[in-house]
Design a protein around this motif. Structure first.
Motif, PDB file in Angstrom:
ATOM      1  N   GLU A 185      72.877  63.255  38.845  1.00 19.80           N
ATOM      2  CA  GLU A 185      73.670  63.252  37.620  1.00 19.80           C
ATOM      3  C   GLU A 185      74.271  64.639  37.435  1.00 19.80           C
ATOM      4  OE1 GLU A 185      75.290  61.325  34.239  1.00 19.80           O
ATOM      5  OE2 GLU A 185      73.922  60.451  35.723  1.00 19.80           O
ATOM      6  N   GLY A 186      75.588  64.702  37.124  1.00 17.94           N
ATOM      7  CA  GLY A 186      76.233  65.987  36.931  1.00 17.94           C
ATOM      8  C   GLY A 186      76.636  66.628  38.245  1.00 17.94           C
ATOM      9  N   ILE A 187      76.693  67.951  38.248  1.00 19.06           N
ATOM     10  CA  ILE A 187      77.112  68.675  39.447  1.00 19.06           C
ATOM     11  C   ILE A 187      75.905  68.921  40.345  1.00 19.06           C
ATOM     12  CG2 ILE A 187      78.156  70.789  40.311  1.00 19.06           C
ATOM     13  CD1 ILE A 187      79.637  71.039  37.675  1.00 19.06           C
ATOM     14  N   HIS A 188      75.972  68.462  41.561  1.00 20.27           N
ATOM     15  CA  HIS A 188      74.896  68.653  42.534  1.00 20.27           C
ATOM     16  C   HIS A 188      75.412  69.471  43.710  1.00 20.27           C
ATOM     17  CE1 HIS A 188      71.385  65.905  41.591  1.00 20.27           C
ATOM     18  NE2 HIS A 188      72.186  65.749  40.565  1.00 20.27           N
ATOM     19  N   LYS A 189      74.517  70.093  44.370  1.00 20.08           N
ATOM     20  CA  LYS A 189      74.866  70.724  45.632  1.00 20.08           C
ATOM     21  C   LYS A 189      74.974  69.640  46.699  1.00 20.08           C
ATOM     22  CE  LYS A 189      72.815  75.177  44.479  1.00 20.08           C
ATOM     23  NZ  LYS A 189      71.832  76.233  44.856  1.00 20.08           N
ATOM     24  N   THR A 190      75.092  70.027  47.912  1.00 16.37           N
ATOM     25  CA  THR A 190      75.305  69.054  48.985  1.00 16.37           C
ATOM     26  C   THR A 190      74.124  68.087  49.110  1.00 16.37           C
ATOM     27  OG1 THR A 190      76.613  70.672  50.196  1.00 16.37           O
ATOM     28  CG2 THR A 190      75.807  68.776  51.425  1.00 16.37           C
ATOM     29  N   VAL A 191      74.490  66.798  49.175  1.00 18.81           N
ATOM     30  CA  VAL A 191      73.503  65.746  49.384  1.00 18.81           C
ATOM     31  C   VAL A 191      73.713  65.179  50.775  1.00 18.81           C
ATOM     32  CG1 VAL A 191      72.675  63.483  48.627  1.00 18.81           C
ATOM     33  CG2 VAL A 191      73.381  65.183  46.933  1.00 18.81           C
ATOM     34  N   TYR A 192      72.659  65.117  51.568  1.00 23.67           N
ATOM     35  CA  TYR A 192      72.751  64.627  52.936  1.00 23.67           C
ATOM     36  C   TYR A 192      72.212  63.204  53.003  1.00 23.67           C
ATOM     37  CZ  TYR A 192      73.410  69.574  53.997  1.00 23.67           C
ATOM     38  OH  TYR A 192      73.869  70.866  54.021  1.00 23.67           O
ATOM     39  N   PHE A 193      72.938  62.344  53.711  1.00 21.84           N
ATOM     40  CA  PHE A 193      72.552  60.952  53.835  1.00 21.84           C
ATOM     41  C   PHE A 193      71.962  60.696  55.223  1.00 21.84           C
ATOM     42  CE2 PHE A 193      75.835  61.239  50.668  1.00 21.84           C
ATOM     43  CZ  PHE A 193      75.400  60.404  49.646  1.00 21.84           C
ATOM     44  N   ALA A 194      71.136  59.653  55.304  1.00 21.91           N
ATOM     45  CA  ALA A 194      70.435  59.355  56.551  1.00 21.91           C
ATOM     46  C   ALA A 194      71.387  59.000  57.684  1.00 21.91           C
ATOM     47  CB  ALA A 194      69.443  58.218  56.321  1.00 21.91           C
ATOM     48  N   GLY A 217      79.473  67.485  45.105  1.00 20.17           N
ATOM     49  CA  GLY A 217      80.322  67.254  43.956  1.00 20.17           C
ATOM     50  C   GLY A 217      79.608  66.630  42.784  1.00 20.17           C
ATOM     51  N   ASP A 218      80.386  65.918  41.973  1.00 24.89           N
ATOM     52  CA  ASP A 218      79.888  65.349  40.727  1.00 24.89           C
ATOM     53  C   ASP A 218      79.262  63.973  40.932  1.00 24.89           C
ATOM     54  OD1 ASP A 218      81.001  67.589  39.516  1.00 24.89           O
ATOM     55  OD2 ASP A 218      82.874  66.551  39.024  1.00 24.89           O
ATOM     56  N   TRP A 219      78.287  63.686  40.076  1.00 28.04           N
ATOM     57  CA  TRP A 219      77.600  62.391  40.088  1.00 28.04           C
ATOM     58  C   TRP A 219      77.504  61.845  38.666  1.00 28.04           C
ATOM     59  CZ3 TRP A 219      75.674  60.193  44.666  1.00 28.04           C
ATOM     60  CH2 TRP A 219      75.669  61.037  45.778  1.00 28.04           C
ATOM     61  N   LYS A 220      77.444  60.537  38.579  1.00 28.27           N
ATOM     62  CA  LYS A 220      77.197  59.887  37.295  1.00 28.27           C
ATOM     63  C   LYS A 220      76.454  58.588  37.558  1.00 28.27           C
ATOM     64  CE  LYS A 220      79.399  58.283  33.021  1.00 28.27           C
ATOM     65  NZ  LYS A 220      80.694  58.079  32.308  1.00 28.27           N
ATOM     66  N   ASN A 221      75.301  58.437  36.953  1.00 30.03           N
ATOM     67  CA  ASN A 221      74.475  57.241  37.148  1.00 30.03           C
ATOM     68  C   ASN A 221      74.195  56.987  38.635  1.00 30.03           C
ATOM     69  OD1 ASN A 221      74.419  56.741  34.368  1.00 30.03           O
ATOM     70  ND2 ASN A 221      76.327  55.548  34.467  1.00 30.03           N
ATOM     71  N   LYS A 226      75.928  57.701  41.127  1.00 31.51           N
ATOM     72  CA  LYS A 226      77.114  57.365  41.911  1.00 31.51           C
ATOM     73  C   LYS A 226      78.080  58.540  41.925  1.00 31.51           C
ATOM     74  CE  LYS A 226      76.962  52.373  41.040  1.00 31.51           C
ATOM     75  NZ  LYS A 226      77.716  51.197  40.515  1.00 31.51           N
ATOM     76  N   LYS A 227      78.809  58.671  43.024  1.00 34.14           N
ATOM     77  CA  LYS A 227      79.808  59.738  43.130  1.00 34.14           C
ATOM     78  C   LYS A 227      80.910  59.459  42.098  1.00 34.14           C
ATOM     79  CE  LYS A 227      80.365  58.967  47.640  1.00 34.14           C
ATOM     80  NZ  LYS A 227      79.184  58.234  48.117  1.00 34.14           N
ATOM     81  N   SER A 228      81.059  60.341  41.125  1.00 35.43           N
ATOM     82  CA  SER A 228      82.060  60.170  40.064  1.00 35.43           C
ATOM     83  C   SER A 228      82.504  61.551  39.593  1.00 35.43           C
ATOM     84  CB  SER A 228      81.504  59.380  38.883  1.00 35.43           C
ATOM     85  OG  SER A 228      81.297  58.022  39.210  1.00 35.43           O
ATOM     86  N   GLY A 229      83.824  61.745  39.558  1.00 36.12           N
ATOM     87  CA  GLY A 229      84.366  63.045  39.184  1.00 36.12           C
ATOM     88  C   GLY A 229      85.049  63.690  40.377  1.00 36.12           C
ATOM     89  N   LYS A 230      84.807  64.987  40.571  1.00 34.54           N
ATOM     90  CA  LYS A 230      85.384  65.712  41.705  1.00 34.54           C
ATOM     91  C   LYS A 230      84.331  65.895  42.787  1.00 34.54           C
ATOM     92  CE  LYS A 230      89.329  66.723  39.612  1.00 34.54           C
ATOM     93  NZ  LYS A 230      90.653  66.237  40.076  1.00 34.54           N
ATOM     94  N   GLY A 231      84.759  65.698  44.042  1.00 35.56           N
ATOM     95  CA  GLY A 231      83.788  65.888  45.100  1.00 35.56           C
ATOM     96  C   GLY A 231      84.400  65.863  46.485  1.00 35.56           C
ATOM     97  N   THR A 232      83.612  66.334  47.448  1.00 30.77           N
ATOM     98  CA  THR A 232      84.033  66.374  48.856  1.00 30.77           C
ATOM     99  C   THR A 232      83.017  65.627  49.709  1.00 30.77           C
ATOM    100  OG1 THR A 232      85.076  68.532  48.544  1.00 30.77           O
ATOM    101  CG2 THR A 232      84.620  67.852  50.798  1.00 30.77           C
ATOM    102  N   GLN A 233      83.511  64.685  50.496  1.00 33.33           N
ATOM    103  CA  GLN A 233      82.637  63.927  51.395  1.00 33.33           C
ATOM    104  C   GLN A 233      83.026  64.198  52.837  1.00 33.33           C
ATOM    105  OE1 GLN A 233      81.038  59.663  50.968  1.00 33.33           O
ATOM    106  NE2 GLN A 233      82.849  59.369  52.238  1.00 33.33           N
ATOM    107  N   LYS A 272      85.147  57.605  41.558  1.00 33.66           N
ATOM    108  CA  LYS A 272      84.706  56.781  40.425  1.00 33.66           C
ATOM    109  C   LYS A 272      83.798  55.675  40.965  1.00 33.66           C
ATOM    110  CE  LYS A 272      86.299  53.925  36.568  1.00 33.66           C
ATOM    111  NZ  LYS A 272      87.489  53.312  35.890  1.00 33.66           N
ATOM    112  N   ASP A 273      82.581  55.639  40.472  1.00 36.33           N
ATOM    113  CA  ASP A 273      81.626  54.597  40.872  1.00 36.33           C
ATOM    114  C   ASP A 273      81.479  54.492  42.393  1.00 36.33           C
ATOM    115  OD1 ASP A 273      81.157  54.004  38.223  1.00 36.33           O
ATOM    116  OD2 ASP A 273      82.693  52.444  38.144  1.00 36.33           O
ATOM    117  N   ASP A 274      81.305  55.641  43.038  1.00 34.29           N
ATOM    118  CA  ASP A 274      81.061  55.704  44.482  1.00 34.29           C
ATOM    119  C   ASP A 274      82.290  55.409  45.338  1.00 34.29           C
ATOM    120  OD1 ASP A 274      78.638  56.765  45.145  1.00 34.29           O
ATOM    121  OD2 ASP A 274      77.597  54.860  45.371  1.00 34.29           O
ATOM    122  N   LYS A 275      83.479  55.350  44.729  1.00 38.32           N
ATOM    123  CA  LYS A 275      84.690  55.052  45.474  1.00 38.32           C
ATOM    124  C   LYS A 275      85.753  56.124  45.229  1.00 38.32           C
ATOM    125  CE  LYS A 275      83.991  50.037  45.411  1.00 38.32           C
ATOM    126  NZ  LYS A 275      84.562  48.714  45.032  1.00 38.32           N
TER     127      LYS A 275
END
Length: 236
Positions: A21-30, A37-41, A43-50, A63-66
């Motif tokens: 939730e909010g601004i997170h540092k880098t999150v690594y996926f399996a 970037g930003d998260w909400k509930n 899910k990736k929401s707001g500004k971010g880099t993937q 918005k909502d992971d998309k």
């Protein structure tokens, strides 16, 4: 040993920290992707880099992971010295698809700028081709459809109707190098019926050796219209 109430409170604290939730540092996926970037509930929401495992990098709105809003998509190029990227797309997104106005780079010398609808070129747009030609006009379902102009690298051009990426319907082809213009009807990219006339022949770079014969038909327009009607009836 922790008592039940204390244990429940700790569990809530740990769970709250685990929530994205909010601004997170880098999150690594399996699977190898990473997101900053930003998260909400959760899910990736707001500004971010993937950054994805396949080398693509998206930077923009979510918005909502998309991908949703404005963003750029690029591909990382292999380099031993430093990271290099080739831009693939910059513009609008909706529900993870190119949507709205944007520019798509197919390669360095070929790109499209214009309107998109659900990941397809639709609306008005301009396409720059690698052979030096340019199409400007209407698109539908990722193909030239409607009214548009296709200018070749030698400046000869077609202006008229298109259907499924082909000249189809009424249009004009300007042979500027010869000082002539053909006006008529096309079916599946082939001119079927029309007339050829002189056009600015004084400025032509490669005028024809012989002039266009004079038409001696008493009612040329009626003959042309009859021919057009026959062509269109065969196309239905």
């Amino acid at each position: 040993m922790l008592k039940g109430k204390q244990s429940n409170q700790l569990w809530k604290q740990w769970d709250a920290k685990a929530q994205k939730e909010g601004i997170h540092k880098t999150v690594y996926f399996a699977h190898g992707d990473e997101y900053s970037g930003d998260w909400k509930n959760n899910k990736k929401s707001g500004k971010g880099t993937q950054r994805r495992k396949d080398g693509t990098v998206y930077d923009g709105d979510w918005k909502d992971d998309k991908r949703h809003g404005f963003g750029t998509l690029a591909m990382r190029l292999k380099s031993e010295k430093f990271d290099q990227y080739r831009k693939l797309y910059a513009g609008g997104w909706k529900n993870d698809k190119r949507h709205g106005y944007g520019t798509n780079y197919y390669r360095e010398d070929q790109y499209y700028e214009g309107e998109w609808y659900e990941d397809k070129r639709s609306g008005w747009g301009r396409m720059y081709y690698s052979d030096g030609s340019i199409y400007e006009g209407e698109w539908f379902n990722d193909k030239r459809n409607g009214q548009g102009m296709h200018r070749l690298s030698n400046d000869n051009r077609y202006e008229g109707s298109w259907k499924d990426d082909k000249k189809h319907g009424s249009g004009k082809f300007f042979y500027l190098d010869k000082g002539q213009v053909y006006q008529g009807t096309w079916i599946d990219d082939v001119p079927k019926c029309g007339s050829l006339e002189g056009f600015d022949e004084e400025r032509a770079s490669n005028p024809p050796e012989f002039p266009i014969p004079v038409c001696t038909l008493a009612d040329r327009e009626s003959v042309l219209q009859e021919g057009v009607s026959q062509v269109l009836s065969e196309d239905t």
